[in-house]
Write a protein that holds these residues in place. Structure first.
Motif, mmCIF file in Angstrom:
data_model
loop_
_atom_site.group_PDB
_atom_site.id
_atom_site.type_symbol
_atom_site.label_atom_id
_atom_site.label_comp_id
_atom_site.label_asym_id
_atom_site.label_seq_id
_atom_site.Cartn_x
_atom_site.Cartn_y
_atom_site.Cartn_z
ATOM 1 N N ARG A 73 0.837 -1.187 0.000
ATOM 2 C CA ARG A 73 0.000 0.000 0.000
ATOM 3 C C ARG A 73 0.876 1.243 0.000
ATOM 4 O O ARG A 73 2.000 1.234 0.460
ATOM 5 N N CYS A 116 -10.328 -0.711 -8.361
ATOM 6 C CA CYS A 116 -10.842 -0.208 -7.099
ATOM 7 C C CYS A 116 -12.342 0.016 -7.126
ATOM 8 O O CYS A 116 -12.928 0.305 -8.171
ATOM 9 N N GLY A 173 -15.733 2.531 -1.008
ATOM 10 C CA GLY A 173 -15.540 1.893 0.286
ATOM 11 C C GLY A 173 -16.787 1.308 0.896
ATOM 12 O O GLY A 173 -16.711 0.407 1.743
ATOM 13 N N ALA A 177 -14.290 -0.951 2.635
ATOM 14 C CA ALA A 177 -13.337 -0.141 3.399
ATOM 15 C C ALA A 177 -12.964 -0.792 4.725
ATOM 16 O O ALA A 177 -11.914 -0.484 5.292
ATOM 17 N N GLU A 191 -6.070 1.805 -0.080
ATOM 18 C CA GLU A 191 -6.920 2.903 -0.551
ATOM 19 C C GLU A 191 -6.146 3.746 -1.548
ATOM 20 O O GLU A 191 -4.931 3.910 -1.433
ATOM 21 N N SER A 198 -6.974 7.093 -4.817
ATOM 22 C CA SER A 198 -7.942 8.029 -5.394
ATOM 23 C C SER A 198 -7.954 7.834 -6.900
ATOM 24 O O SER A 198 -6.896 7.820 -7.539
ATOM 25 N N PRO A 233 -12.087 8.695 -3.238
ATOM 26 C CA PRO A 233 -11.306 7.663 -2.544
ATOM 27 C C PRO A 233 -11.918 6.301 -2.822
ATOM 28 O O PRO A 233 -13.111 6.084 -2.616
ATOM 29 N N PHE A 237 -11.192 1.809 -2.848
ATOM 30 C CA PHE A 237 -10.498 0.764 -2.105
ATOM 31 C C PHE A 237 -10.376 -0.496 -2.952
ATOM 32 O O PHE A 237 -11.136 -0.703 -3.883
#
Length: 642
Positions: free
Chosen positions: A2, A85, A88, A103, A133, A135, A356, A358
C-alpha cells in the motif's frame, strides 16, 4: 503493498515489523511524489514517480509458493499493473455468508471468491492478502435489478463475454458495455433495522414458534436477543398477530421463527412444527420479502409440517441478510456461479469525480462485490513476479524508491533483522533501463556486502555487469545467487515481443562474463511461447546457446496468462500473429495455464536438449532458489551456490 507503506516523512524510522507485503501492485497516485520525464529516446513516453519509501525489505506473503521469504524491489509498478478499485461502502461477501463494507475488510479476512474458467466457475472461500486505498476517477455501473457499483475505470467484472473493464484506458483492453450479463447472485439485501416492529416480530416468532414446537426451547442467542428486546416491547402485545404487519415485523418474525423451529440444509432454510396457522404465517412472511415459500401443505394432528425456501445461493443469502437471524456460517463452497438477466448492465456513467476508492487482493484473484463477481488487482504484477510478462521491461510508468540505499543499510543494521536471504528481481527487474539513470543497485549491493547478507538476483538486464566488482566483493563474504531470464534466441520474436529488453544474445554474453568471473549462473527459459518458440529447433538452439554461455542449468517455464496479461498478450498475438489465435484459444480456453500435457511435453524437450548439450537438469525452482542463510567463509574458492 500500500502507498501508506511506501511513502515516509523525512526522518521517519524504518521498522522491520512495518515491512510491506511484496504483493500486490501499487497505485500511481502518491501525494508528495516527484514526477519526472526524460527527453531521451530510451525513456520516451515513460514517467517516473520518485518517492521516499518507509521500508525496502519486504516480506513475501505466506501463501506465495516461492522459495524465499524476503525481497527487495527498488522499483515498483507500471501502467499495466493497475489498481482495480471500488467505493468503500461496497458490501463484500464474507465466506460465512455475511457482508462487510470494502473499506472495513482487512488482510486475513475470509471472503468468498470463485474458481474455474469462464461460465464454469464455483464459489470457494478465499483469504484477503492485502487491502489499500487510493484516489481514482469514478464511474457508476447500474444493473437491471437496481444494483449500483461505483469504481474506477480499470475495474473488471465477470460477464458473459469474459472479464470486462468498466472504462479501460487503453484500446486493447476489453470494455464493459450496456447489455452485458454479469455473474453472481445479485444485489445484497440491506440488513434489518432493529425497530420496535422488528423487535415485536422477533419476539412473536420466537415465542409462538416455541409453543408450536412443544415448549422445548433451550438457551440460545435468539432467547438472549429476545430478553433484550423485552426492555422496549411488551410481551403481551408482541405475541399478538398484528392486523397489518409491516416489512420490519415480517423480518423480525422470520428471525425469531428461525430461532425456534428453523434449521438449514446446505442452502435451504426449513421451518418445521405441527402448528399449521403458524407455518402459514411463516410462508406469508417469506413471500412478503420476495422469497419463494414451499409448503406448508396439509398438516394432520400429531404430525409435523414444513415450510422451506428455495435451494440456491441467492435465496440463502437473501434470507440471512433480510432477517438478521442468528444462523450457523453459510457453506456455499462448490456452488456454481450463475449469470442472471437481472444482472444486465443498463448504464455506465462517468461521475466526473476523483473519489477515494479501495481494493483488496485475495487468494483466488477475485471477490463478490454487492452480489457480482469482481476481479482484484492480481494481474500483470504476478507475471512480472514470475518473469513471464514480455511487456514488463517497457512499461511506461515506474515508481522509484530514491532512498533505497539508505533504507536497506538501516534495515540490515537493525538488531531485529535476522540476516535472512533476500531475493531481488522477483517483482520487477532491478536492472531495468531506469537503473541506468537512478543507480540504486550499487548502494544496495554495497550494503548487502558490508552486512554479509546472502542474496539472489533474477534479471534480463545486462546492466548487472556494471556492478560486477560489487558482486565479486559480496561473494567473498556471503552467498550470491545469479539467474538470467532467456526464453528464446530468435531475434525476430525478441524485437516483436520484448523490444524494451536487451537482446537474448546480449543476455547470454552477460551470463558468459559472470561465469568467467567465477559465478554459477542459472537460466530461466521463460517464457516459451506456443507456436513461436516451442518447436524442437527453437528449443534446441536456445538450450545450445545457454550451454555455450556457461550456465549451470536451465529451467523451462511455458507462457501463462492470468487476467490482465491475457488481454495484453491476446492483443499482441492478434496484431502480430493472427494465424495463431485459434491455437491459443484451443490451448488456453478460458483459463490462465497451458494444458498439463503440453507443459510436460515442453519440459521433456528441454530436458533432452539439456542432456545433449551437457547441462544438468535442476529442480523447477532452481533458477529462483535462494542461497543458504549461513555466510560462506571469507576467501572461499566457491563464489556462489545455486
Amino acid at each position: 503493498m500500500r502507498w501508506s507503506h511506501l511513502s515516509a516523512r523525512p526522518g521517519d524510522p524504518t521498522l522491520l515489523d512495518r515491512a510491506a507485503s511484496a504483493a500486490p501492485p501499487l497505485p500511481l497516485a502518491l501525494p508528495g511524489a516527484t514526477v519526472r520525464t526524460f527527453d531521451t529516446p530510451g525513456f520516451a513516453g515513460m514517467t517516473f514517480y520518485e518517492v521516499r519509501a518507509k521500508s525496502l525489505i519486504n516480506r513475501v506473503p505466506g501463501q506465495s509458493r516461492v522459495p524465499f521469504e524476503w525481497t527487495v524491489n527498488p522499483y515498483r509498478g507500471c501502467s499495466h499493473a493497475c489498481t482495480y478499485c471500488l467505493a468503500g461502502d461496497t458490501p463484500i461477501l464474507l465466506a460465512d455468508g455475511s457482508t462487510r463494507p470494502l473499506a472495513q475488510i482487512r488482510p486475513g479476512d475470509a471472503v468468498m471468491g470463485t474458481m474455474g474458467a469462464g461460465a464454469h466457475r464455483r464459489y470457494v472461500p478465499t483469504t484477503v492478502l492485502d487491502h489499500w486505498e487510493t484516489s481514482k476517477r469514478a464511474f457508476r455501473v447500474t444493473l437491471a435489478d437496481g444494483t449500483r457499483l461505483v469504481g474506477s475505470g480499470e475495474h473488471r467484472f465477470l460477464t458473459d463475454r469474459g472479464w470486462r473493464h468498466v472504462s479501460p484506458a487503453e484500446p486493447h483492453q476489453p470494455a464493459l458495455a450496456i447489455g452485458d450479463l454479469m455473474f453472481g447472485v445479485g444485489r445484497f439485501a440491506d440488513p434489518p433495522k432493529e425497530s420496535p416492529d422488528y423487535q415485536a416480530g422477533f419476539v412473536c416468532g420466537l415465542v409462538r414458534g416455541d409453543a408450536a414446537d412443544g415448549g422445548t426451547a433451550v438457551e440460545s442467542d435468539a432467547w438472549v436477543r429476545a430478553d433484550g428486546y423485552l426492555d422496549d416491547v411488551s410481551l403481551t402485545e408482541a405475541v399478538r398477530w398484528p392486523e397489518a404487519p409491516t416489512v420490519d415485523w415480517f423480518r423480525g418474525f422470520l428471525a425469531g421463527a428461525f430461532g425456534a423451529v428453523g434449521s438449514t440444509d446446505r442452502l435451504a432454510v426449513t421451518f418445521a412444527c405441527g402448528d399449521l396457522p403458524y407455518l402459514r404465517r411463516v410462508a406469508e412472511a417469506l413471500t412478503c420479502l420476495g422469497l419463494v415459500a414451499r409448503g406448508p401443505g396439509p398438516v394432520r394432528h400429531g404430525t409435523v409440517g414444513r415450510v422451506e425456501t428455495e435451494r440456491h445461493l441467492d435465496a440463502a443469502l437473501r434470507f440471512r441478510h433480510l432477517t438478521g437471524a442468528s444462523m450457523a456460517p453459510l457453506d456455499a463452497s462448490g456452488v456454481g456461479v450463475r449469470r442472471e438477466r437481472r444482472l444486465t448492465v443498463v448504464d455506465i456513467e462517468d461521475l466526473g469525480l476523483t473519489l477515494p476508492l479501495f481494493d483488496i487482493s485475495t487468494g483466488t484473484g477475485d471477490f463478490i462485490a454487492d452480489g457480482v463477481v469482481s476481479h482484484n488487482c492480481f494481474a500483470r504484477n504476478t507475471h512480472t513476479y514470475l518473469d513471464l510478462d514480455a511487456g514488463t521491461d517497457f512499461d511506461t510508468r515506474v515508481v522509484v524508491k530514491v532512498n533505497a540505499g539508505e533504507l536497506i543499510r538501516r534495515e540490515l543494521g537493525d538488531p531485529r533483522w535476522s540476516g535472512a536471504p533476500i531475493a531481488m528481481g522477483t517483482n520487477v527487474d532491478v536492472y531495468q533501463r531506469a537503473e541506468g539513470r537512478y543507480r540504486l543497485m550499487p548502494e544496495i549491493l554495497a550494503a548487502l556486502r558490508d552486512h554479509a547478507n546472502p542474496f539472489s538476483i533474477l534479471t534480463k538486464g545486462t546492466l548487472i555487469l556494471r556492478d560486477l566488482d560489487l558482486l565479486r566483493q559480496a561473494a567473498e563474504v556471503t552467498r550470491v545467487a545469479l539467474s538470467f531470464s532467456v526464453g528464446f534466441v530468435d531475434e525476430t520474436v525478441w524485437r516483436s515481443a520484448e523490444p524494451g529488453t536487451p537482446s537474448p544474445r546480449r543476455r547470454l554474453e552477460a551470463v558468459r562474463r559472470l561465469t568467467d568471473a567465477g559465478f554459477r549462473v542459472a537460466v530461466l527459459m521463460a517464457p516459451i511461447l506456443p507456436g513461436l518458440t516451442d518447436t524442437e529447433e527453437s528449443i534446441d538452439e536456445t538450450v545450445a546457446e545457454i550451454a555455450a554461455a556457461g550456465a549451470t542449468g536451465v529451467t523451462p517455464l511455458p507462457l501463462h496468462l492470468r487476467p490482465g496479461a491475457r488481454e495484453w498478450y491476446a492483443s499482441w498475438i492478434g496484431r502480430e500473429h493472427p494465424h495463431l489465435r485459434p491455437r491459443y484459444r484451443e490451448l488456453f480456453g478460458n483459463g490462465s495455464y497451458l494444458p498439463r500435457a503440453y507443459q510436460d511435453e515442453i519440459g521433456a524437450r528441454v530436458r533432452m536438449a539439456a542432456r545433449r548439450h551437457g547441462l544438468h537438469d535442476p529442480s523447477p525452482a532452481a533458477a529462483r532458489r535462494m542461497p543458504p542463510a549461513t555466510p560462506a567463509p571469507a576467501g572461499s574458492d566457491q563464489l556462489t551456490l545455486l
